[in-house]
Design an enzyme around this catalytic site. Structure first.
Site, mmCIF file in Angstrom:
data_model
loop_
_atom_site.group_PDB
_atom_site.id
_atom_site.type_symbol
_atom_site.label_atom_id
_atom_site.label_comp_id
_atom_site.label_asym_id
_atom_site.label_seq_id
_atom_site.Cartn_x
_atom_site.Cartn_y
_atom_site.Cartn_z
ATOM 1 N N CYS A 47 0.847 -1.196 0.000
ATOM 2 C CA CYS A 47 0.000 0.000 0.000
ATOM 3 C C CYS A 47 0.887 1.252 0.000
ATOM 4 O O CYS A 47 1.993 1.259 0.516
ATOM 5 C CB CYS A 47 -0.899 0.006 1.243
ATOM 6 S SG CYS A 47 -2.046 1.407 1.295
ATOM 7 N N ASP A 49 0.427 3.765 1.695
ATOM 8 C CA ASP A 49 0.400 4.335 3.045
ATOM 9 C C ASP A 49 1.818 4.649 3.537
ATOM 10 O O ASP A 49 2.695 3.778 3.519
ATOM 11 C CB ASP A 49 -0.280 3.330 3.997
ATOM 12 C CG ASP A 49 -0.635 3.962 5.338
ATOM 13 O OD1 ASP A 49 0.283 4.483 6.011
ATOM 14 O OD2 ASP A 49 -1.817 3.935 5.708
ATOM 15 N N ARG A 51 3.016 4.854 6.285
ATOM 16 C CA ARG A 51 3.474 4.136 7.482
ATOM 17 C C ARG A 51 3.961 2.721 7.181
ATOM 18 O O ARG A 51 4.308 1.968 8.089
ATOM 19 C CB ARG A 51 2.326 4.064 8.501
ATOM 20 C CG ARG A 51 1.862 5.423 8.986
ATOM 21 C CD ARG A 51 0.518 5.338 9.677
ATOM 22 N NE ARG A 51 -0.541 4.965 8.744
ATOM 23 C CZ ARG A 51 -1.825 4.835 9.089
ATOM 24 N NH1 ARG A 51 -2.186 5.028 10.338
ATOM 25 N NH2 ARG A 51 -2.733 4.502 8.189
ATOM 26 N N HIS A 103 -2.052 -4.042 4.966
ATOM 27 C CA HIS A 103 -1.831 -3.651 6.357
ATOM 28 C C HIS A 103 -3.166 -3.417 7.035
ATOM 29 O O HIS A 103 -4.130 -2.999 6.402
ATOM 30 C CB HIS A 103 -0.943 -2.404 6.453
ATOM 31 C CG HIS A 103 -1.572 -1.156 5.898
ATOM 32 N ND1 HIS A 103 -2.153 -0.200 6.686
ATOM 33 C CD2 HIS A 103 -1.735 -0.727 4.628
ATOM 34 C CE1 HIS A 103 -2.623 0.776 5.936
ATOM 35 N NE2 HIS A 103 -2.393 0.488 4.676
ATOM 36 N N CYS A 106 -6.130 -0.261 6.899
ATOM 37 C CA CYS A 106 -5.863 0.393 5.610
ATOM 38 C C CYS A 106 -6.993 1.385 5.268
ATOM 39 O O CYS A 106 -8.179 1.022 5.251
ATOM 40 C CB CYS A 106 -5.745 -0.653 4.507
ATOM 41 S SG CYS A 106 -5.388 0.058 2.881
HETATM 42 CO CO CO Z 1 -3.418 1.192 3.076
#
Ligand code: CO
Length: 217
Positions: A47, A49, A51, A103, A106
């Site tokens: 992803c 993302d 993080r 994750h 998400c």
């Molecule tokens: Co995500």
């Protein structure tokens, strides 16, 4: 040095300078070795993302993992970007392992369950609506909203693993006997740990059984 860069980017330059110096301090040949070739064993599909940084999570240096990231780590059969990454990784770089990593928590998956409106990206995550519908019985057994999000994060990874296995690139690689595994993992933002979703394939032979097993576990 004159520059039009916004002030906030100056610090990134400074960070980069320090990082490059640090790498050279540890190994004077660091960049001269990397510039010659990359020989990653792994393709990471994760992803976007912020993080979930691939290299850091799996403790690999530059050159060791080929990375593709998009919102909610999806492998869409008509997405030339992701397909090209898989093709290059498998056919040219000859990676030995593909990792689809989702994750928990998400945002893309959450948005689907919330049916929230975020603009164009809604169309991208719409594929997860299909997964949600497909597995509505499993999801209805989840205790609360957060656990439903997390379960759908897992189911999404499992679906994407099968999508990878069904790409012409991976099918062709397996048909010619190329060593290649496809795996599904999920990452916990809360503890920094990876979990195995028990869907690892080295051929399409047991795809259906492994898919069913992973879905029901
Ligand atoms: Co995500």
């Amino acid at each position: 040095m004159t520059t039009d860069l916004p002030k906030e980017l100056h610090v990134l330059f400074e960070n980069n300078k320090q990082w490059a110096e640090q790498m050279l301090e540890n190994n004077p040949n660091y960049f001269s070795r990397l510039v010659k070739q990359q020989t990653p064993k792994y393709l990471w599909i994760g992803c976007s993302d912020s993080r979930v940084p691939a290299n850091q999570i799996i403790g690999l240096d530059p050159g060791e993992v080929f990375v593709h990231r998009n919102v909610a780590n999806q492998v869409i059969h008509s997405d030339m970007n992701c397909l090209s990454v898989i093709q290059f990784a498998v056919d040219v770089l000859k990676v030995e392992h593909i990792i689809v990593c989702g994750h928990y928590g998400c945002g893309g998956v959450k948005a689907v369950l919330e049916e929230s409106k975020n603009g164009l990206v809604d169309n991208w995550v719409n594929y997860i609506h299909d997964t949600k519908y497909h597995h509505r019985e499993i999801l209805s057994q989840c205790e609360d909203f957060d656990s439903r999000v997390d379960r759908l994060c897992e189911l999404n990874v499992i679906e994407q693993v099968t999508n990878v296995c069904n790409t012409s690139v991976v099918r062709d690689a397996w048909e010619r006997g190329q060593k290649l595994s496809v795996n599904g993992l999920v990452y916990g933002l809360h503890d920094g740990k990876l979990r195995d979703l028990n869907i690892s394939l080295t051929s399409r032979e047991n795809l259906e059984q492994k898919y069913q097993k992973a879905i029901s576990s």
